[in-house]
Design an enzyme around this catalytic site. Structure first.
Site, PDB file in Angstrom:
ATOM      1  CG  ASN A 146      -0.538  -0.126   2.479  1.00 58.92           C
ATOM      2  OD1 ASN A 146       0.746  -0.509   2.762  1.00 58.92           O
ATOM      3  ND2 ASN A 146      -1.243   0.470   3.464  1.00 58.92           N
ATOM      4  NE  ARG A 154       6.912   2.873   8.922  1.00 56.72           N
ATOM      5  CZ  ARG A 154       5.533   2.971   9.094  1.00 56.72           C
ATOM      6  NH1 ARG A 154       4.701   4.058   9.291  1.00 56.72           N
ATOM      7  NH2 ARG A 154       4.983   1.720   9.163  1.00 56.72           N
ATOM      8  CE  LYS A 169       8.021 -10.912   0.555  1.00 57.51           C
ATOM      9  NZ  LYS A 169       7.046 -10.589  -0.214  1.00 57.51           N
ATOM     10  N   PRO A 170       9.912  -7.283  -0.916  1.00 56.90           N
ATOM     11  CG  PRO A 170      10.091  -6.394  -3.069  1.00 56.90           C
ATOM     12  CD  PRO A 170      10.621  -7.140  -2.163  1.00 56.90           C
ATOM     13  CB  ALA A 171       3.843  -6.118  -1.365  1.00 61.81           C
ATOM     14  CD  GLU A 245       5.175   0.047  12.979  1.00 59.73           C
ATOM     15  OE1 GLU A 245       3.917   0.270  13.031  1.00 59.73           O
ATOM     16  OE2 GLU A 245       5.776   0.716  13.669  1.00 59.73           O
ATOM     17  CB  CYS A 279      -2.139   0.353   8.443  1.00 59.68           C
ATOM     18  SG  CYS A 279      -0.726   1.582   8.418  1.00 59.68           S
ATOM     19  CD  GLU A 453       8.734   0.365  10.710  1.00 58.72           C
ATOM     20  OE1 GLU A 453       7.801   1.026   9.917  1.00 58.72           O
ATOM     21  OE2 GLU A 453       9.511  -0.203  10.384  1.00 58.72           O
TER      22      GLU A 453
HETATM   23  P1  NAD Z   1       0.266  -8.993   3.658  1.00 61.00           P
HETATM   24  O1  NAD Z   1       0.446  -9.263   5.487  1.00 61.00           O
HETATM   25  O2  NAD Z   1      -0.594  -9.837   3.126  1.00 61.00           O
HETATM   26  O3  NAD Z   1       1.688  -8.980   3.110  1.00 61.00           O
HETATM   27  C1  NAD Z   1       2.738  -8.020   3.758  1.00 61.00           C
HETATM   28  C2  NAD Z   1       3.741  -8.636   3.166  1.00 61.00           C
HETATM   29  O4  NAD Z   1       4.070 -10.046   3.672  1.00 61.00           O
HETATM   30  C3  NAD Z   1       4.209  -8.752   1.787  1.00 61.00           C
HETATM   31  O5  NAD Z   1       5.391  -8.401   1.104  1.00 61.00           O
HETATM   32  C4  NAD Z   1       3.920 -10.240   1.496  1.00 61.00           C
HETATM   33  O6  NAD Z   1       4.134 -10.544   0.436  1.00 61.00           O
HETATM   34  C5  NAD Z   1       4.436 -11.056   2.863  1.00 61.00           C
HETATM   35  N1  NAD Z   1       3.854 -12.062   3.219  1.00 61.00           N
HETATM   36  C6  NAD Z   1       2.673 -12.393   2.944  1.00 61.00           C
HETATM   37  N2  NAD Z   1       2.500 -13.747   3.659  1.00 61.00           N
HETATM   38  C7  NAD Z   1       3.706 -14.171   3.970  1.00 61.00           C
HETATM   39  C8  NAD Z   1       4.098 -15.307   4.621  1.00 61.00           C
HETATM   40  N3  NAD Z   1       3.344 -16.387   4.999  1.00 61.00           N
HETATM   41  N4  NAD Z   1       5.393 -15.171   5.382  1.00 61.00           N
HETATM   42  C9  NAD Z   1       6.314 -14.256   4.876  1.00 61.00           C
HETATM   43  N5  NAD Z   1       5.828 -13.028   4.286  1.00 61.00           N
HETATM   44  C10 NAD Z   1       4.503 -12.961   3.861  1.00 61.00           C
HETATM   45  O7  NAD Z   1      -0.201  -7.496   3.900  1.00 61.00           O
HETATM   46  P2  NAD Z   1      -0.520  -6.622   2.529  1.00 61.00           P
HETATM   47  O8  NAD Z   1      -1.880  -6.969   1.946  1.00 61.00           O
HETATM   48  O9  NAD Z   1       0.577  -6.487   1.850  1.00 61.00           O
HETATM   49  O10 NAD Z   1      -0.716  -5.071   3.169  1.00 61.00           O
HETATM   50  C11 NAD Z   1      -1.959  -4.611   3.916  1.00 61.00           C
HETATM   51  C12 NAD Z   1      -1.765  -4.843   5.366  1.00 61.00           C
HETATM   52  O11 NAD Z   1      -0.691  -4.227   5.946  1.00 61.00           O
HETATM   53  C13 NAD Z   1      -2.835  -4.252   6.113  1.00 61.00           C
HETATM   54  O12 NAD Z   1      -3.517  -5.040   7.311  1.00 61.00           O
HETATM   55  C14 NAD Z   1      -2.341  -2.932   6.771  1.00 61.00           C
HETATM   56  O13 NAD Z   1      -3.213  -2.394   7.838  1.00 61.00           O
HETATM   57  C15 NAD Z   1      -1.120  -3.275   6.971  1.00 61.00           C
HETATM   58  N6  NAD Z   1      -0.137  -2.147   7.204  1.00 61.00           N
HETATM   59  C16 NAD Z   1       0.163  -1.824   8.229  1.00 61.00           C
HETATM   60  C17 NAD Z   1       0.979  -0.686   8.470  1.00 61.00           C
HETATM   61  C18 NAD Z   1       1.637  -0.131   9.771  1.00 61.00           C
HETATM   62  O14 NAD Z   1       2.585   0.651   9.895  1.00 61.00           O
HETATM   63  N7  NAD Z   1       1.163  -0.719  10.869  1.00 61.00           N
HETATM   64  C19 NAD Z   1       1.190  -0.002   7.487  1.00 61.00           C
HETATM   65  C20 NAD Z   1       0.761  -0.485   6.160  1.00 61.00           C
HETATM   66  C21 NAD Z   1       0.190  -1.543   5.926  1.00 61.00           C
END
Ligand code: NAD
Length: 472
Positions: A146, A154, A169-171, A245, A279, A453
C-alpha cells in the site's frame, strides 16, 4: 531482476512473475521471482557487507542517507509515476508518498549521528555502568503494497543509520518501487550488499528460509496482523529480534462541540488517503448524536464529488484498489452492512468501468455488530454510527483487537487529551486526520504491533544495547 550484492540477477530457477497496472489489469513488467536459494544468497551478501558498513563513521552513513534524500527529490516525478502504475494510487497520493518516504532518509541522516549511550555510577558506588549501542546486524525487512516506497524507507533509513545491512522482501504486487530504491541508494553511495531486494511470490518459504539462517538477527515486518502472527511464530524458532507494524481498525470520534467543517475535512484525509488503503485509515466513524446526521450529509457530499480515474490520469482523485480480491472484499462488507439495514448516502457499489475501482461510499445506520466495523475495510467506505456521551464513545473506540491509531475531534482540548489517554492506540490524531510523521514514533498497541518506526525510537529498533560493568 533481483538486487543482490549490488548486481541485478535472475532467479536461480529462472522464475519470473508479472506486475500489473490495477487501473487496466495490463501487465507492466515481469520481475525475477526469488527462490529460497536466492534469499540465502542475499543474506550472504548482506552478511559479507555487514562488517565494513558497521565500521563506517556515523557521519559517513548520515551523508549517504542525506544524498539518498536529495536523489529522491530529483527523481520524484519518475518514482511517483512508478508507484501510481504498480499500486494504482492517484498521482497526488503518489507524490505525497515520495515526499514522505524521502523524509525518512533525511530524518535518519540526522539520527545516524545521535545513537548515544549512557554512563552512570552503580547504586552501590562500586563501579560504573556503561551503556553502549551497536547495530543489531543483518535485517530481513518485509513490506506491504500500500505504500511501496515509504514502508521500505521507514525501515531502510534507520537500519542503515544504525550500521545494519538488509534484505528487503517487497510485496509481489509492487516490487518495482523497491528495486528502484535499491538502485537509488547505491547511486547515493551505499556500498554493494548493504541493501538487497528479493521480490518473491513464495513469500512464506523465502522469508522462513532467511529467518532460519543464523546470520539474520532481525525481522521488521509491515503488513496484516494475520501474517505478522505467523512470522512471530517463525521468528520464535531462533528468537529473532522482531518489529511488527500490523493492521488497524481506527475509530474516528466526532463530538458535538467539534468544528464540523474541520471534522469533515479531517475525515476525508483519514479515510481517503490512498483510497482508504492505509493501515491508518479511519475505519469506523462514531459521531455524537446531535451532529451525526449533519456530519454524514456533509461527508457524503464530499465523497460523491470525488473524481475516480486511473492513478496516472491528471485530475484523478481516487485511483483503483490494488486488485480484484480487494474490490471483492470491500464490496462484500458493504453488501453485508446494507443487508443488515444500513443506508448508503453515497456510493455503495462498484462503478461500471474496467479496473479495480470502488465508489466512495458513506453508510449510516450500520449495526454495531456489522463485520464492516470489526474488519479492516481497506477501501473508500465510511460507516457511521451515532453515539451519546464520552463513556459510550470510549467503549466503542476500544472494542477491537487492534490499537494502531484513533482520531478525536472536539472543541474542548482537555476532553481530547482525556479521551486520548483512555484510548488503546499507539497514535492519536487530535483534531487532525493525519498522524504520519517521520519525526514521530509510529506504531500500534494490542494486535496492531510491536515496536515503533520513525522518531528516535525507530533508530533504537535497529540497535542492540550492550552494557559494560567497569571499575576505574
Ligand atoms: P500482507 O500481510 O498480506 O503482506 C505483507 C507482506 O508480507 C508482503 O510482502 C507479503 O508478500 C508478505 N507475506 C505474505 N504472507 C507471508 C508469509 N506467510 N510469510 C512471509 N511473508 C509473507 O499485507 P498486505 O496486504 O501487503 O498489506 C496490507 C496490510 O498491511 C493491512 O493489514 C495494513 O493495515 C497493514 N499495514 C500496516 C502498516 C503499519 O505501519 N502498521 C502500514 C501499512 C500497511
Amino acid at each position: 531482476m533481483l538486487h543482490i550484492g549490488g548486481r541485478s540477477a535472475p532467479a536461480a530457477d529462472g522464475g519470473r512473475f508479472d506486475v500489473t497496472d490495477p487501473a487496466t489489469g495490463e501487465v507492466i513488467a515481469s520481475v525475477a521471482d526469488a527462490t529460497p536459494a536466492d534469499a540465502l544468497a542475499a543474506v550472504s551478501a548482506a552478511a559479507d557487507a555487514a562488517e565494513s558498513w558497521s565500521a563506517t563513521t556515523p557521519r559517513y552513513r548520515s551523508e549517504v542517507l542525506r544524498q539518498a534524500f536529495e536523489l529522491m527529490g530529483q527523481q520524484a516525478e519518475d518514482l511517483a509515476t512508478l508507484i501510481s502504475r504498480e499500486n494504482g494510487k492517484a498521482l497526488p497520493d503518489a507524490h505525497a508518498e515520495v515526499a514522505y518516504a524521502a523524509e525518512f532518509f533525511r530524518w535518519y541522516a540526522e539520527e545516524a549521528v545521535r545513537a548515544s549511550g549512557e554512563v552512570m555510577t552503580a547504586p552501590s558506588g562500586g563501579n560504573r555502568i556503561l551503556v553502549l549501542r551497536r547495530p543489531v546486524g543483518v535485517c530481513v525487512l518485509v513490506t506491504p503494497w500500500n505504500f511501496p516506497a515509504a514502508m521500505a524507507t521507514r525501515k531502510i533509513g534507520p537500519a542503515l543509520a544504525a550500521g545494519c545491512t538488509v534484505v528487503l522482501k517487497p510485496a509481489s504486487d509492487t516490487p518495482l518501487t523497491a528495486l528502484a530504491l535499491a538502485r537509488l541508494l547505491e547511486e547515493a553511495g551505499v556500498p554493494p550488499g548493504v541493501v538487497n531486494v528479493v521480490p518473491a511470490r513464495r513469500s512464506g518459504e523465502v522469508v522462513a528460509t532467511m529467518l532460519r539462517d543464523s546470520r539474520v538477527r532481525k525481522l521488521s515486518f509491515t503488513g496484516s496482523t494475520e501474517v505478522g502472527r505467523l512470522l512471530l511464530h517463525e521468528a520464535a524458532g531462533r528468537v529473532v529480534n522482531s518489529s511488527m507494524e500490523l493492521g488497524g481498525n481506527a475509530p474516528f470520534l466526532v463530538f458535538a462541540d467539534a468544528d464540523l467543517d474541520a471534522a469533515v475535512g479531517g475525515a476525508m484525509i483519514a479515510k481517503m488517503r490512498n483510497a482508504g488503503e492505509a493501515c491508518t485509515a479511519a475505519n469506523r466513524f462514531y459521531v455524537e448524536e446531535p451532529v451525526a446526521e449533519e456530519f454524514a450529509r456533509r461527508l457524503a457530499a464530499r465523497m460523491s464529488a470525488l473524481r475516480l480515474g486511473p492513478g496516472t490520469d491528471p485530475g484523478a482523485e481516487v485511483g483503483p484498489l490494488v486488485n480484484q480480491e480487494a474490490v471483492d472484499k470491500v464490496d462484500g462488507l458493504v453488501r453485508e452492512a446494507l443487508a443488515g439495514g444500513a443506508k448508503a448516502l453515497s456510493g455503495g457499489a462498484r462503478p461500471d468501468r474496467p479496473g479495480f475501482f470502488y465508489e466512495p461510499t458513506v453508510l449510516t445506520g450500520v449495526r454495531p455488530d456489522a463485520p464492516i466495523l470489526r474488519e479492516e475495510i481497506f477501501g473508500p467506505v465510511a460507516p457511521i454510527v451515532a453515539f451519546s456521551g464520552e463513556e459510550e464513545a470510549l467503549r466503542l473506540a476500544n472494542d477491537t483487537e487492534y490499537g494502531l491509531v484513533a482520531y478525536v475531534y472536539t472543541g474542548d482540548l482537555a476532553r481530547g487529551l482525556r479521551i486520548g489517554e483512555r484510548i488503546e492506540a499507539g497514535m492519536i490524531g487530535l483534531n487532525r486526520g493525519l498522524v504520519s510523521d517521520p519525526a514521530a514514533p509510529f506504531g500500534g498497541m494490542k494486535q496492531s504491533g510491536v515496536g515503533r518506526e520513525g522518531g528516535h525510537e525507530g533508530l533504537l529498533d535497529y540497535l542492540e544495547t550492550q552494557y559494560v560493568a567497569v571499575s576505574w
